[in-house]
Write an enzyme that holds these catalytic residues in place. Structure first.
Site, PDB file in Angstrom:
ATOM      1  N   VAL A 219       0.830  -1.211   0.000  1.00 21.65           N
ATOM      2  CA  VAL A 219       0.000   0.000   0.000  1.00 21.65           C
ATOM      3  C   VAL A 219       0.864   1.261   0.000  1.00 21.65           C
ATOM      4  O   VAL A 219       0.642   2.186  -0.785  1.00 21.65           O
ATOM      5  CB  VAL A 219      -0.960  -0.007   1.216  1.00 21.65           C
TER       6      VAL A 219
ATOM      7  N   GLU B 112      -4.179  -5.710  -4.774  1.00 20.57           N
ATOM      8  CA  GLU B 112      -2.890  -6.099  -5.323  1.00 20.57           C
ATOM      9  C   GLU B 112      -3.114  -6.680  -6.717  1.00 20.57           C
ATOM     10  O   GLU B 112      -4.111  -7.343  -6.975  1.00 20.57           O
ATOM     11  CB  GLU B 112      -2.210  -7.140  -4.422  1.00 20.57           C
TER      12      GLU B 112
ATOM     13  N   PHE C  24     -17.252 -10.489  -7.819  1.00 17.90           N
ATOM     14  CA  PHE C  24     -17.084 -11.332  -6.621  1.00 17.90           C
ATOM     15  C   PHE C  24     -18.113 -12.456  -6.550  1.00 17.90           C
ATOM     16  O   PHE C  24     -18.547 -12.850  -5.489  1.00 17.90           O
ATOM     17  CB  PHE C  24     -17.100 -10.471  -5.341  1.00 17.90           C
TER      18      PHE C  24
ATOM     19  N   GLY D  44      -8.387 -15.425   0.220  1.00 19.11           N
ATOM     20  CA  GLY D  44      -7.160 -15.461   1.019  1.00 19.11           C
ATOM     21  C   GLY D  44      -6.544 -14.081   0.971  1.00 19.11           C
ATOM     22  O   GLY D  44      -7.259 -13.087   0.789  1.00 19.11           O
TER      23      GLY D  44
ATOM     24  N   CYS E 152      -5.681  -9.293   3.390  1.00 11.88           N
ATOM     25  CA  CYS E 152      -6.752  -8.393   3.848  1.00 11.88           C
ATOM     26  C   CYS E 152      -8.033  -9.105   4.281  1.00 11.88           C
ATOM     27  O   CYS E 152      -8.449  -8.970   5.429  1.00 11.88           O
ATOM     28  CB  CYS E 152      -7.067  -7.377   2.755  1.00 11.88           C
TER      29      CYS E 152
ATOM     30  N   ARG F 289       0.610 -14.162   1.547  1.00 12.28           N
ATOM     31  CA  ARG F 289      -0.031 -14.080   2.858  1.00 12.28           C
ATOM     32  C   ARG F 289      -1.438 -14.682   2.814  1.00 12.28           C
ATOM     33  O   ARG F 289      -2.231 -14.335   1.960  1.00 12.28           O
ATOM     34  CB  ARG F 289      -0.083 -12.614   3.340  1.00 12.28           C
TER      35      ARG F 289
HETATM   36  P1  NAD Z   1       3.135  -4.613   4.036  1.00  8.00           P
HETATM   37  O1  NAD Z   1       3.468  -5.632   5.062  1.00  8.00           O
HETATM   38  O2  NAD Z   1       3.341  -4.941   2.595  1.00  8.00           O
HETATM   39  O3  NAD Z   1       3.940  -3.268   4.327  1.00  8.00           O
HETATM   40  C1  NAD Z   1       4.072  -2.707   5.588  1.00  8.00           C
HETATM   41  C2  NAD Z   1       5.388  -1.968   5.648  1.00  8.00           C
HETATM   42  O4  NAD Z   1       5.439  -1.228   6.870  1.00  8.00           O
HETATM   43  C3  NAD Z   1       6.610  -2.886   5.656  1.00  8.00           C
HETATM   44  O5  NAD Z   1       7.515  -2.473   4.658  1.00  8.00           O
HETATM   45  C4  NAD Z   1       7.189  -2.722   7.067  1.00  8.00           C
HETATM   46  O6  NAD Z   1       8.609  -2.840   7.115  1.00  8.00           O
HETATM   47  C5  NAD Z   1       6.752  -1.304   7.393  1.00  8.00           C
HETATM   48  N1  NAD Z   1       6.730  -1.006   8.830  1.00  8.00           N
HETATM   49  C6  NAD Z   1       6.355  -1.795   9.867  1.00  8.00           C
HETATM   50  N2  NAD Z   1       6.465  -1.142  11.028  1.00  8.00           N
HETATM   51  C7  NAD Z   1       6.912   0.108  10.729  1.00  8.00           C
HETATM   52  C8  NAD Z   1       7.208   1.263  11.504  1.00  8.00           C
HETATM   53  N3  NAD Z   1       7.060   1.254  12.827  1.00  8.00           N
HETATM   54  N4  NAD Z   1       7.666   2.372  10.882  1.00  8.00           N
HETATM   55  C9  NAD Z   1       7.809   2.365   9.538  1.00  8.00           C
HETATM   56  N5  NAD Z   1       7.543   1.307   8.744  1.00  8.00           N
HETATM   57  C10 NAD Z   1       7.101   0.184   9.332  1.00  8.00           C
HETATM   58  O7  NAD Z   1       1.624  -4.212   4.297  1.00  8.00           O
HETATM   59  P2  NAD Z   1       0.520  -3.788   3.199  1.00  8.00           P
HETATM   60  O8  NAD Z   1      -0.001  -4.992   2.512  1.00  8.00           O
HETATM   61  O9  NAD Z   1       1.042  -2.655   2.399  1.00  8.00           O
HETATM   62  O10 NAD Z   1      -0.641  -3.274   4.158  1.00  8.00           O
HETATM   63  C11 NAD Z   1      -0.514  -2.084   4.902  1.00  8.00           C
HETATM   64  C12 NAD Z   1      -1.862  -1.716   5.493  1.00  8.00           C
HETATM   65  O11 NAD Z   1      -2.801  -1.433   4.430  1.00  8.00           O
HETATM   66  C13 NAD Z   1      -2.515  -2.837   6.316  1.00  8.00           C
HETATM   67  O12 NAD Z   1      -3.223  -2.266   7.381  1.00  8.00           O
HETATM   68  C14 NAD Z   1      -3.479  -3.473   5.331  1.00  8.00           C
HETATM   69  O13 NAD Z   1      -4.565  -4.086   5.979  1.00  8.00           O
HETATM   70  C15 NAD Z   1      -3.936  -2.273   4.536  1.00  8.00           C
HETATM   71  N6  NAD Z   1      -4.375  -2.577   3.156  1.00  8.00           N
HETATM   72  C16 NAD Z   1      -3.670  -3.482   2.411  1.00  8.00           C
HETATM   73  C17 NAD Z   1      -4.074  -3.749   1.108  1.00  8.00           C
HETATM   74  C18 NAD Z   1      -3.330  -4.739   0.264  1.00  8.00           C
HETATM   75  O14 NAD Z   1      -3.868  -5.146  -0.771  1.00  8.00           O
HETATM   76  N7  NAD Z   1      -2.134  -5.175   0.637  1.00  8.00           N
HETATM   77  C19 NAD Z   1      -5.189  -3.057   0.563  1.00  8.00           C
HETATM   78  C20 NAD Z   1      -5.842  -2.116   1.352  1.00  8.00           C
HETATM   79  C21 NAD Z   1      -5.430  -1.874   2.661  1.00  8.00           C
END
Ligand code: NAD
Length: 457
Positions: A16, A155, A249, A257, A260, A327
């Site tokens: 994100v 994604e 959907f 899976g 999210c 994941r």
């Molecule tokens: P991710 O695990 O890919 O990325 C998270 C990043 O945050 C990592 O690079 C990690 O090193 C970093 N991080 C962790 N702790 C930190 C800190 N204290 N300071 C700075 N950086 C730190 O996660 P993601 O898939 O991008 O998801 C992030 C958020 O967005 C989640 O809450 C998720 O539910 C939400 N979200 C994800 C998606 C998706 O499709 N992946 C879609 C919508 C919302």
């Protein structure tokens, strides 16, 4: 606050954060990105992208002069007043969202105070905004404001979803804060929902829970279709033409899976429970999703009897195509379940390197689909990567010990495969035997050790 002048900060550059940073840069903003992962920051600074997302490498390259990466909060906070938070919020053992990373970020920001807006893009339980503000005020960071701006990107289509979203949701206590964040989206043509912080937080959870409900609903319809000789693909098409339902959907398969849906559905159930409400429907959504994986294994057992010492090839491991994200992928549960039945598992995925993989203990990850299918007694299509549609299935059939193929995504042409000599079975497609032992799966409890499809890791 002059956001056009002062760069936007993005904290956490995973799927994100990195996509958001690249897209904000594309919209003309300067962006400073911070992550605690030093290797990730070093790689990004050197132009190496640590995740796979179509189009992201080019977007980052095209906007390179507007993007900077750092591990230093001092550096970030001296440059930025608006801080988007995109750290991970994984599930905790209780099913609640683990907000420890969010708290770390808030702690760092509170320590330095200043006049800022913390914008929450991470998915956080309703009420988090209030808790964060309390934490900030308790530490004397009175100038730090809070806005909820949940992210809905998928994604595999993340850039398009960010730049052409169905809506932008902005929850703010102070309308001026909301205005400032809305202005950053100038150039994005989408309805903007302006609301309170808790309502914005709930929109995100309710959306994901509803989408997951749609998936579990069509999967249950598929299971009934198998018992009565109907075809779920046409049922879904016929349902989807009703504008009140819509076509999206409604693809039956082995269930949802990813990082999210499983965690957000669980977190909403937990949130409801914590507030004294038993969310009956979500329990069923979760249980159906877990049982879908068991049905696939049951289909193999129905045809083969015991799976002991048989070889099963898995095609696809990522939780969906066009991502490298594993994941909460269905493949993890399936591989463990099959091995629990005594089978040997070989697998292929275009995004997972050949060899051993810590997420798949005991599984041989192969370098090609043909290798995964060689001498297999059965194959399961787990992820509908387009390359599997283009496989030379006639040649694959010759490689397999028994040409039994369960299409866990209803993605292949069953008639063509049957004509090529396969025993083909989809889910709810009336290709397989009607009724039979699978009935017991629909009434079984998903309490087996390896059946926690939406479970924690
Ligand atoms: P991710 O695990 O890919 O990325 C998270 C990043 O945050 C990592 O690079 C990690 O090193 C970093 N991080 C962790 N702790 C930190 C800190 N204290 N300071 C700075 N950086 C730190 O996660 P993601 O898939 O991008 O998801 C992030 C958020 O967005 C989640 O809450 C998720 O539910 C939400 N979200 C994800 C998606 C998706 O499709 N992946 C879609 C919508 C919302």
């Amino acid at each position: 606050m002059g956001e056009r002048q002062s760069p936007i900060g993005v904290i956490g550059v995973g799927y994100v954060g990195l996509v958001s940073a690249a897209c904000f840069a594309h919209l003309g903003h300067s962006v400073v990105c911070l992550d605690v992962d030093e290797e990730r920051v070093a790689a990004l600074s050197a132009g190496v992208i640590p995740i796979y997302e179509p189009g992201l490498e080019k977007l980052l390259e095209d906007n390179r002069e507007r993007l900077r990466f750092t591990t230093s909060y001092g550096d970030l906070l001296s440059a930025c007043r608006v801080l988007f938070v995109a750290v991970d919020t994984p599930p905790s053992p209780s099913g609640d969202a683990d907000l420890s990373r969010v708290r770390q970020v808030v702690g760092e920001v509170a320590e330095r105070g200043g006049d800022r807006i913390l914008v929450m893009k991470s998915t956080v339980p309703v009420g988090t905004g209030g808790h964060v503000l309390h934490q900030l005020r308790a530490r004397g960071a009175d100038g730090v404001h809070y806005v909820s701006n949940p992210e809905f990107l998928r994604e595999g289509a993340a850039i398009q979803d960010f730049l052409e979203p169905d809506r932008v949701v902005i929850g703010a206590t102070d309308p001026e804060d909301g205005d400032r964040i809305e202005a950053l989206y100038r150039g994005v043509d989408a309805p903007v929902v302006r609301t309170s912080v808790p309502t914005a937080e709930m929109i995100k959870y309710a959306s994901n829970a509803f989408l997951a409900t749609k998936i579990s609903f069509i999967n249950e319809i598929a299971n009934v279709c198998e018992g009565v000789g109907a075809d779920v693909r046409t049922v879904a098409e016929g349902m989807g033409l009703d504008h009140r339902i819509g076509p999206h959907f409604l693809q039956a398969g082995i269930g949802y899976g990813g990082s999210c849906f499983p965690k957000d559905v669980q977190a909403l159930k937990q949130l409801a429970g914590n507030s004294g409400y038993h969310f009956q429907l979500l329990n069923a959504v979760i249980e159906v999703n877990q049982l879908q994986k068991r049905r696939v294994v049951a289909k193999l057992k129905q045809r083969l009897g015991s799976l002991h010492e048989l070889r099963v090839g898995l095609l696809g491991l990522t939780f969906k195509p066009n991502t490298d994200d594993l994941r909460e992928a269905a493949s993890i549960v399936l591989a463990a379940r099959l091995q629990g039945e005594g089978a040997t598992v070989g697998a292929y995925d275009p995004m997972v390197p050949a060899g051993a993989h810590p997420q798949f203990p005991g599984v041989t990850i192969c370098g090609s689909p043909e290798e995964a299918l060689r001498d297999a007694d059965a194959a399961i299509l787990v992820t509908e990567w387009p390359e599997f549609q283009r496989l030379d299935w006639a040649a694959c059939r010759e490689l397999m010990a028994r040409p039994l193929l369960v299409d866990g995504r209803n993605a292949l042409d069953g008639e063509a495969l049957a004509a090529a000599g396969f025993e083909y079975e989809g889910l709810g497609t009336a290709d397989g035997p009607v009724g039979g032992d699978l009935e017991s799966v629909s009434s079984g409890r998903p309490d087996g050790a390896a059946s926690s499809a939406g479970g924690r890791r």
